[in-house]
Design a protein around this motif. Structure first.
Motif, PDB file in Angstrom:
ATOM      1  N   ALA A 109       0.840  -1.211   0.000  1.00  0.00           N
ATOM      2  CA  ALA A 109       0.000   0.000   0.000  1.00  0.00           C
ATOM      3  C   ALA A 109       0.871   1.256   0.000  1.00  0.00           C
ATOM      4  O   ALA A 109       0.623   2.200  -0.771  1.00  0.00           O
ATOM      5  CB  ALA A 109      -0.910  -0.006   1.224  1.00  0.00           C
ATOM      6  N   VAL A 110       1.914   1.260   0.829  1.00  0.00           N
ATOM      7  CA  VAL A 110       2.803   2.444   0.894  1.00  0.00           C
ATOM      8  C   VAL A 110       3.585   2.591  -0.410  1.00  0.00           C
ATOM      9  O   VAL A 110       3.718   3.700  -0.953  1.00  0.00           O
ATOM     10  CB  VAL A 110       3.752   2.318   2.123  1.00  0.00           C
ATOM     11  CG1 VAL A 110       4.807   3.414   2.103  1.00  0.00           C
ATOM     12  CG2 VAL A 110       2.952   2.388   3.413  1.00  0.00           C
ATOM     13  N   ALA A 112       2.705   1.462  -3.378  1.00  0.00           N
ATOM     14  CA  ALA A 112       1.769   1.902  -4.428  1.00  0.00           C
ATOM     15  C   ALA A 112       1.434   3.379  -4.250  1.00  0.00           C
ATOM     16  O   ALA A 112       1.260   4.106  -5.244  1.00  0.00           O
ATOM     17  CB  ALA A 112       0.499   1.060  -4.354  1.00  0.00           C
ATOM     18  N   GLY A 113       1.366   3.827  -3.006  1.00  0.00           N
ATOM     19  CA  GLY A 113       1.114   5.247  -2.719  1.00  0.00           C
ATOM     20  C   GLY A 113       2.215   6.117  -3.282  1.00  0.00           C
ATOM     21  O   GLY A 113       1.955   7.149  -3.916  1.00  0.00           O
ATOM     22  N   PHE A 114       3.458   5.688  -3.066  1.00  0.00           N
ATOM     23  CA  PHE A 114       4.596   6.461  -3.579  1.00  0.00           C
ATOM     24  C   PHE A 114       4.595   6.456  -5.111  1.00  0.00           C
ATOM     25  O   PHE A 114       4.800   7.502  -5.749  1.00  0.00           O
ATOM     26  CB  PHE A 114       5.903   5.864  -3.043  1.00  0.00           C
ATOM     27  CG  PHE A 114       7.119   6.640  -3.432  1.00  0.00           C
ATOM     28  CD1 PHE A 114       7.376   7.903  -2.873  1.00  0.00           C
ATOM     29  CD2 PHE A 114       8.021   6.164  -4.385  1.00  0.00           C
ATOM     30  CE1 PHE A 114       8.488   8.638  -3.238  1.00  0.00           C
ATOM     31  CE2 PHE A 114       9.126   6.903  -4.763  1.00  0.00           C
ATOM     32  CZ  PHE A 114       9.367   8.139  -4.182  1.00  0.00           C
ATOM     33  N   SER A 116       2.083   6.045  -7.123  1.00  0.00           N
ATOM     34  CA  SER A 116       0.961   6.858  -7.624  1.00  0.00           C
ATOM     35  C   SER A 116       1.305   8.343  -7.536  1.00  0.00           C
ATOM     36  O   SER A 116       1.034   9.109  -8.472  1.00  0.00           O
ATOM     37  CB  SER A 116      -0.300   6.582  -6.809  1.00  0.00           C
ATOM     38  OG  SER A 116      -0.617   5.237  -6.882  1.00  0.00           O
TER      39      SER A 116
END
Lengths: 141, 197
Positions: A109-110, A112-114, A116
């Protein structure tokens, strides 16, 4: 004198019978109660393993073992102890698996956050890069 | 440049928050109402016709083969004990909060049931013999155990079996009556009437 000898012989016989486990009245309930305590302890560990996220198949197998122990309550102490040990290791494995799964999920999740965020801020460069690629391929032709 | 980094960090925090929420949702167990359900089944697999006839009359020596089916939907494995008692028309039976402690139990059966599974327990019983006269006392065999209940019934009419479900409570290290509901313990007793002929 004769009576004393008979009494002594009687006491020795009763004691011998008790120690051999052949029917001393107080021996059986104590054994059963010990087996039931072991069973309860094993159940607590199996339930902990279940709640920690162990697979239903593994829990069902442990439940079968304990049900077998229940059926033979008097001889079940060793089977309960073995199942309890198995449940304990299963609970540890299940907890580790859950922790690993959580670590993977939140790291993804982290990450993918970065990715994105990078995609949004650097989106204009992608078009530029594609244009350059197209130009180079044309030059090669 | 600084503004760009700040914007990147803000976006990173926002996206991480959204994706972490999705991960939390995916990892969480779906909420479900916890309960235990059970029933007494006749040899033909029905919840009725326990006496192979229209009337609940049992003669001495007639063997009844019933099954108790217990379903566990508590979210984890349960250690269950079934207590059975014999009562008559005037006996105070068990209810949703208290067992029928005033009547001595005839026997118990225990079993471990994994979550989302149904376990079957045999309940085989017969009347060995009974006293003659107005007030009838029974001698019975239940799951190969001989019992002589202290309960009697006028003319042998309106006896009833009480079945109580007890579950093992890890907190108190003992069996508790019923199963642990959301706010309190929930008793789910069953009973079957019969007449001794």
């Amino acid at each position: 004198m004769h009576f004393r000898f008979q009494a002594l012989l009687g006491i020795l016989l009763v004691l011998g019978f008790c120690f051999s486990g052949g029917g001393c009245a107080s021996g059986q309930p104590a054994q059963t109660s010990d087996a039931q305590n072991q069973l309860a302890k094993a159940f607590v560990l199996v339930q902990q393993a279940d709640m920690a996220g162990a697979s239903p198949e593994q829990i069902a197998e442990l439940a079968n073992n304990l049900n077998l122990a229940l059926r033979y309550t008097n001889e079940s102490a060793s089977l309960s102890t073995a199942t309890a040990a198995e449940a304990l290791s299963l609970a540890n494995v299940a907890r580790e698996q859950v922790l690993f799964r959580q670590a993977v999920a939140y790291s993804t999740a982290v990450g993918a956050g970065f990715a994105s965020a990078l995609l949004v801020t650097e989106f204009h460069r992608i078009g530029e890069f594609a244009r350059r690629l197209r130009l180079r391929s044309r030059q090669l032709d | 440049m600084q503004r760009k980094i700040l914007f990147l960090l803000l976006l990173f925090a926002m996206f991480s928050l959204v994706y972490s929420s999705v991960a939390y949702y995916a990892l969480s167990r779906p909420p479900a109402q916890q309960f235990m359900a059970w029933g007494i089944f006749s040899p033909t697999g029905t919840l009725s016709n326990y006496f192979s006839g229209s009337e609940a009359n049992v003669t001495a020596g007639k063997v009844m083969n019933w099954h108790l089916a217990i379903t566990n939907q508590m979210g984890s494995i349960q250690y269950v004990k079934v207590v059975y008692r014999l009562g008559n028309a005037t006996t105070a039976g068990p209810n949703a909060t208290v067992p029928a402690s005033s009547i001595p139990q005839l026997g118990t059966s225990s079993i471990l049931i994994p979550n989302a599974q149904t376990a079957l327990m045999n309940f085989t019983w017969s009347i060995s013999n009974k006293t003659r006269g107005g007030i009838v006392f029974l001698n019975m065999t239940i799951n190969d155990q001989h019992v002589s209940p202290s309960v009697s019934a006028a003319g042998g009419q309106k006896f009833r079996f009480f079945f109580e479900l007890w579950t093992y409570d890890v907190g108190s290290n003992s069996f508790q009556y019923g199963y642990k509901g959301q706010n309190s313990w929930v008793g789910v007793p069953l009973q079957v009437w019969f007449n001794s002929l």
